[in-house]
Design a protein around this motif. Structure first.
Motif, PDB file in Angstrom:
ATOM      1  N   THR A   1      -9.177  11.787   1.390  1.00  0.00           N
ATOM      2  CA  THR A   1      -9.721  11.851   2.741  1.00  0.00           C
ATOM      3  C   THR A   1      -8.583  11.627   3.733  1.00  0.00           C
ATOM      4  O   THR A   1      -7.420  11.645   3.356  1.00  0.00           O
ATOM      5  CB  THR A   1     -10.859  10.816   2.920  1.00  0.00           C
ATOM      6  OG1 THR A   1     -11.449  10.966   4.198  1.00  0.00           O
ATOM      7  CG2 THR A   1     -10.349   9.394   2.776  1.00  0.00           C
ATOM      8  N   ARG A   2      -8.929  11.415   4.987  1.00  0.00           N
ATOM      9  CA  ARG A   2      -7.903  11.293   6.030  1.00  0.00           C
ATOM     10  C   ARG A   2      -7.547   9.836   6.301  1.00  0.00           C
ATOM     11  O   ARG A   2      -8.420   8.979   6.368  1.00  0.00           O
ATOM     12  CB  ARG A   2      -8.393  11.949   7.327  1.00  0.00           C
ATOM     13  CG  ARG A   2      -7.376  11.868   8.460  1.00  0.00           C
ATOM     14  CD  ARG A   2      -7.809  12.685   9.675  1.00  0.00           C
ATOM     15  NE  ARG A   2      -6.805  12.582  10.725  1.00  0.00           N
ATOM     16  CZ  ARG A   2      -6.966  11.959  11.875  1.00  0.00           C
ATOM     17  NH1 ARG A   2      -8.130  11.395  12.159  1.00  0.00           N
ATOM     18  NH2 ARG A   2      -5.998  11.902  12.762  1.00  0.00           N
ATOM     19  N   GLU A   3      -6.263   9.576   6.467  1.00  0.00           N
ATOM     20  CA  GLU A   3      -5.795   8.255   6.886  1.00  0.00           C
ATOM     21  C   GLU A   3      -5.999   8.114   8.396  1.00  0.00           C
ATOM     22  O   GLU A   3      -5.626   8.999   9.158  1.00  0.00           O
ATOM     23  CB  GLU A   3      -4.309   8.114   6.543  1.00  0.00           C
ATOM     24  CG  GLU A   3      -3.719   6.763   6.903  1.00  0.00           C
ATOM     25  CD  GLU A   3      -2.234   6.715   6.609  1.00  0.00           C
ATOM     26  OE1 GLU A   3      -1.867   6.247   5.521  1.00  0.00           O
ATOM     27  OE2 GLU A   3      -1.442   7.176   7.471  1.00  0.00           O
ATOM     28  N   ILE A   4      -6.611   6.984   8.807  1.00  0.00           N
ATOM     29  CA  ILE A   4      -6.898   6.749  10.227  1.00  0.00           C
ATOM     30  C   ILE A   4      -6.173   5.485  10.679  1.00  0.00           C
ATOM     31  O   ILE A   4      -6.373   4.408  10.117  1.00  0.00           O
ATOM     32  CB  ILE A   4      -8.410   6.609  10.472  1.00  0.00           C
ATOM     33  CG1 ILE A   4      -9.147   7.870  10.017  1.00  0.00           C
ATOM     34  CG2 ILE A   4      -8.694   6.339  11.941  1.00  0.00           C
ATOM     35  CD1 ILE A   4     -10.650   7.730  10.017  1.00  0.00           C
ATOM     36  N   LEU A   5      -5.337   5.621  11.676  1.00  0.00           N
ATOM     37  CA  LEU A   5      -4.590   4.486  12.226  1.00  0.00           C
ATOM     38  C   LEU A   5      -4.969   4.254  13.688  1.00  0.00           C
ATOM     39  O   LEU A   5      -4.187   3.725  14.460  1.00  0.00           O
ATOM     40  CB  LEU A   5      -3.079   4.755  12.113  1.00  0.00           C
ATOM     41  CG  LEU A   5      -2.556   4.944  10.680  1.00  0.00           C
ATOM     42  CD1 LEU A   5      -1.125   5.449  10.698  1.00  0.00           C
ATOM     43  CD2 LEU A   5      -2.646   3.643   9.899  1.00  0.00           C
ATOM     44  N   ALA A   6      -6.165   4.662  14.064  1.00  0.00           N
ATOM     45  CA  ALA A   6      -6.587   4.619  15.468  1.00  0.00           C
ATOM     46  C   ALA A   6      -6.988   3.206  15.881  1.00  0.00           C
ATOM     47  O   ALA A   6      -7.468   2.417  15.064  1.00  0.00           O
ATOM     48  CB  ALA A   6      -7.755   5.573  15.678  1.00  0.00           C
ATOM     49  N   PRO A   7      -6.820   2.899  17.172  1.00  0.00           N
ATOM     50  CA  PRO A   7      -7.303   1.607  17.687  1.00  0.00           C
ATOM     51  C   PRO A   7      -8.818   1.503  17.499  1.00  0.00           C
ATOM     52  O   PRO A   7      -9.516   2.516  17.442  1.00  0.00           O
ATOM     53  CB  PRO A   7      -6.943   1.661  19.184  1.00  0.00           C
ATOM     54  CG  PRO A   7      -5.918   2.745  19.305  1.00  0.00           C
ATOM     55  CD  PRO A   7      -6.175   3.721  18.204  1.00  0.00           C
ATOM     56  N   ASN A   8      -9.316   0.276  17.416  1.00  0.00           N
ATOM     57  CA  ASN A   8     -10.755   0.002  17.260  1.00  0.00           C
ATOM     58  C   ASN A   8     -11.310   0.443  15.911  1.00  0.00           C
ATOM     59  O   ASN A   8     -12.522   0.525  15.734  1.00  0.00           O
ATOM     60  CB  ASN A   8     -11.572   0.653  18.388  1.00  0.00           C
ATOM     61  CG  ASN A   8     -11.108   0.208  19.756  1.00  0.00           C
ATOM     62  OD1 ASN A   8     -10.771  -0.962  19.952  1.00  0.00           O
ATOM     63  ND2 ASN A   8     -11.069   1.142  20.698  1.00  0.00           N
TER      64      ASN A   8
END
Length: 792
Positions: free
Chosen positions: A36-43
């Motif tokens: 799947t996709r790696e997510i480094l987003a705030p919150n």
């Protein structure tokens, strides 16, 4: 799992995670990777940025197996798209090829690691690549082609069905729907998945006969005819359809706690202090919490039809007096921070609660944990309530299975999978989701007739085992075992090819189509000049990627006074042939250039290639494409055997103005169940038809796997326009340089196979893509330096 966080975190997330865990616990399965996709987003929780996360396997009885360090089930997160931003599924399309390249790198690395661990050093390739949902279907198709590994696909909720339902509601035009949901891109992705899959897994027969049957690439009656021909050993003349297999989703049974015996009496209620905290969170909404609880678990999305349910409850006085309503609509902080569509639905729900004065009768908690969902079902059972799921259409409805598993009778939509689920479980009533009075009447009937409620509860508990994960995995693996083994051919083939490309640090791929032969030679010369003057010789290799045949390439280079051995490889015939040049002789003056055909690549792309049967069909089709002048008809497409090869059927076009658009030709091939990749090239003066797993971008991925080339070290040169496969050359981890200038010929309108805008295919603002004005040596030197390829 943060189920219900947004429109992308519904039942499908739960399905794939539990499937991965259950499969990894099965005999004969060593490892399952969920990509799947790696997510480094705030919150967002930092866990979504972990590149590898181990999943605790499902425990099956009587199964023990020694495991190695790489065994088990894992979530593998691949970085792609904007690194610091969460992207909804509709906005992932331009980055799919980037995901594929990252996934390919992981698979190659892991296959070698497992090989070192259990297989005497030989890579252990995946038995199958399984795409879930449309975007992953495209990714799985590309990975399947790059690795020559069988592909399986599960659509979950199909685009054509969604489009028809949205059009039926009449609130949006086709153009508005496409803008919101990228629906045409999604439908084409599902068609591509049909082209590449060996097995398509459906949850119900209805999904096959009413949903997949809408697609160009599948037709129920033709599929039966082809299957019958295969069984009796008859020739299908290149026609093929994937097998459609019905395997309902499973559910986990390990956490069930039955509060009632089969007569509906309490086994002995726990003290209030032991009640789960989510119970009090729900009960605080109610004036009379002892009433039966109607439970709905659904994201606040228009198609889930929550507002009709609230209207049904609000307008039926007897039902309001009899029961309470609980709406579990995901998690939220504030409505103002929600997605526009979800915020609109939730606002409508709250408005209806106020309009019908339902305070004290409806619960709508803001938060719940995934681990608390079983407790919510248990609360509904304890109050002798019912579960309701009335979307306009339900692809499957795992929540219906979960409700039955906890002994909770159901009211479900009559549109879609619940029909077949109810045939098996017989634990509730089906209703028309558009008819709020029918919904209210069914709920009142189920809750007011005690014997009906008990019978539905008993039936659900008695039949639920048919939807267990062990049952699902047993069916799944039995189907997978019928697939013929396919894996990268070069790992076992004795064919030895000496190719300097293996030792290169950088690769420059020249894929410029939209220029004259003189301009192409000029571009090639300038590229080699830059490498020579920048001290990159030996470190940098060249690949010429084109629709030309190897004979045409040889002639072109010799006429320009260039040696073919200046290139490491030639991708010919639009990616259907791959050659490596070599030189025999003592000196360049008396040497003879030979071209070694990569037969391993051919074994990768021959999957369902129609061969002679396809050629005969295309010859017949070509004779029907004519230019009409009054009563005179003149054929405009002719077979071109001179430019054809084993895996490329070439046709000469006399008058491109009378060619059908490429998207119509692609549709024609799919309707005939011919799995191939047609494209126009040479300014639409030539039509090439090649295997579905062949293209210039796919050949580049093959080269990267075979020779260990790092794709971020590859630079692809393209023009402003090109052949029909031109757009594929942009996406991915490699760098792309667009050569701009008057030397480019204008794009031909018939080239495009798209029914959607370019920005749904390519992220043109990517840092991996740059444009330069001109094609001089200085221009290219500047571009290479911008991309980080500098003097060593």
């Amino acid at each position: 799992m943060e189920l219900g966080r947004d429109s992308d975190t519904g039942g499908q997330v739960k399905y794939v995670v539990e499937l991965a865990k259950a499969l990894s616990s099965c005999p004969g399965v060593y490892r399952v990777d969920l990509l799947t996709r790696e997510i480094l987003a705030p919150n967002f929780d930092r866990g979504y940025g972990e590149s590898v996360e181990a999943l605790i396997p499902t425990s099956f009885k009587n199964f023990k197996q020694e495991r190695g360090e790489n065994s088990g089930a894992y979530i593998i997160r691949i970085p792609f798209g904007q690194k610091d931003k969460y992207l909804a599924k509709e906005h992932l399309w331009p980055f799919i090829q980037e995901f594929v390249d990252g996934a390919l790198s992981h698979i190659v690395h892991m296959s070698r690691a497992i090989g070192e661990e259990i297989s005497c050093g030989q890579p252990v390739w995946p038995a199958v690549i399984h795409g879930h949902y449309a975007s992953a279907g495209v990714a799985a198709a590309l990975l399947s082609g790059a690795l020559n590994v069988p592909m399986v696909f599960t659509g979950h909720f199909l685009g054509k069905d969604k489009l028809e339902e949205l059009l039926k509601r009449g609130r949006q035009t086709r153009e508005q729907i496409n803008m919101t949901y990228k629906i045409m891109r999604r439908i084409e992705a599902e068609e591509l998945a049909l082209d590449a899959s060996e097995i398509v897994i459906a949850s119900t027969r209805q999904e096959i006969e009413e949903q997949w049957n809408l697609y160009d690439g599948f037709e129920v009656i033709l599929a039966r005819k082809l299957r019958a021909r295969v069984k009796r050993g008859a020739n299908c003349y290149g026609r093929y359809m994937p097998r459609m297999v019905i395997i309902p989703p499973g559910v986990e049974f390990g956490h069930i706690i039955h509060d009632f015996d089969m007569d509906g009496e309490e086994d002995g209620p726990s003290p209030a202090s032991e009640d789960p905290s989510i119970w009090s969170e729900i009960m605080r909404f109610f004036t009379n919490p002892r009433k039966p609880m109607i439970l709905a678990v659904a994201r606040p999305y228009p198609e889930k039809n929550i507002t009709t349910l609230v209207k049904a409850f609000g307008e039926c006085r007897p039902l309001r007096e009899l029961a309470n309503l609980t709406l579990i609509m995901g998690n939220r902080e504030a409505i103002s921070k929600m997605h526009n569509m979800s915020a609109a639905v939730l606002t409508s729900v709250l408005t209806l609660i106020d309009e019908y004065d339902l305070y004290g009768q409806v619960a709508y908690p803001k938060h719940h944990k995934h681990s608390e969902v079983p407790d919510i079902y248990r609360l509904a059972v304890r109050t002798k309530g019912a579960f309701v799921n009335v979307p306009y259409f339900e692809q499957f409805g795992v929540t219906l299975i979960e409700a039955a598993m906890h002994g909770l009778p159901v009211i479900a939509t009559k549109n879609g999978a619940p029909v077949e689920i109810n045939q098996v479980l017989d634990n509730g009533l089906l209703v028309d989701p558009h008819d709020q009075h029918a919904i209210a009447d069914a709920l009142y009937k189920l809750l007011s007739e005690k014997q009906l409620w008990l019978r539905c509860r008993e039936n659900g508990l008695k039949n639920i085992h048919q939807f267990s994960w062990p049952e699902h995995c047993k069916n799944y693996l039995s189907r997978i075992s019928t697939l013929g083994p396919r894996y990268p051919a070069f790992t076992s083939n004795k064919e030895q090819i000496r190719a300097p490309i293996k030792g290169r640090k950088h690769i420059i791929v020249i894929s410029v189509d939209s220029v004259s032969k003189e301009d192409l030679i000029h571009i090639i010369r300038n590229s080699t000049e830059v490498v020579r003057t920048e001290n990159l010789l030996g470190l940098t290799g060249f690949v010429l990627s084109t629709s030309l045949t190897i004979a045409e390439i040889h002639s072109l280079l010799i006429s320009a006074g260039m040696l073919p051995t200046e290139f490491d490889a030639f991708i010919c015939n639009s990616g259907s042939d791959l050659y490596y040049p070599s030189r025999s002789g003592d000196t360049p003056s008396n040497s003879r250039v030979t071209f070694a055909l990569d037969r391993n690549y051919q074994s990768h792309i021959e999957y369902h290639w129609g061969g002679e049967g396809l050629r005969k069909y295309l010859v017949k089709w070509a004779s029907s494409v004519v230019e009409r002048r009054g009563r005179i008809e003149k054929q405009v497409i002719f077979e071109d055997s001179e430019h054809s090869s084993t895996y490329c059927l070439s046709f000469k076009v006399v008058n491109p103005n009378h060619l059908p658009p490429l998207k119509e030709l692609q549709k024609l091939m799919r309707v005939q169940s011919l799995r191939c990749h047609p494209l126009y090239n040479h300014s639409a003066s030539r039509l090439s038809v090649i295997p579905i797993h062949a293209s210039r971008s796919k050949a580049l991925r093959y080269l990267s796997v075979r020779w260990g080339i790092e794709l971020p070290n590859v630079v692809v040169l393209v023009g402003e326009t090109g052949d029909s496969d031109y757009e594929e050359l942009f996406g991915g981890l490699h760098k792309t340089v667009i050569l701009k200038g008057e030397f480019n010929t204008p794009a031909n309108r018939i080239h495009t196979v798209r029914r959607y805008p370019l920005q749904d295919v390519v992220a043109l603002d990517s840092s991996n893509i740059i444009g330069i004005d001109g094609c001089s040596a200085d221009d290219m030197r500047s571009a290479l330096k911008q991309l980080g390829i500098t003097t060593q």
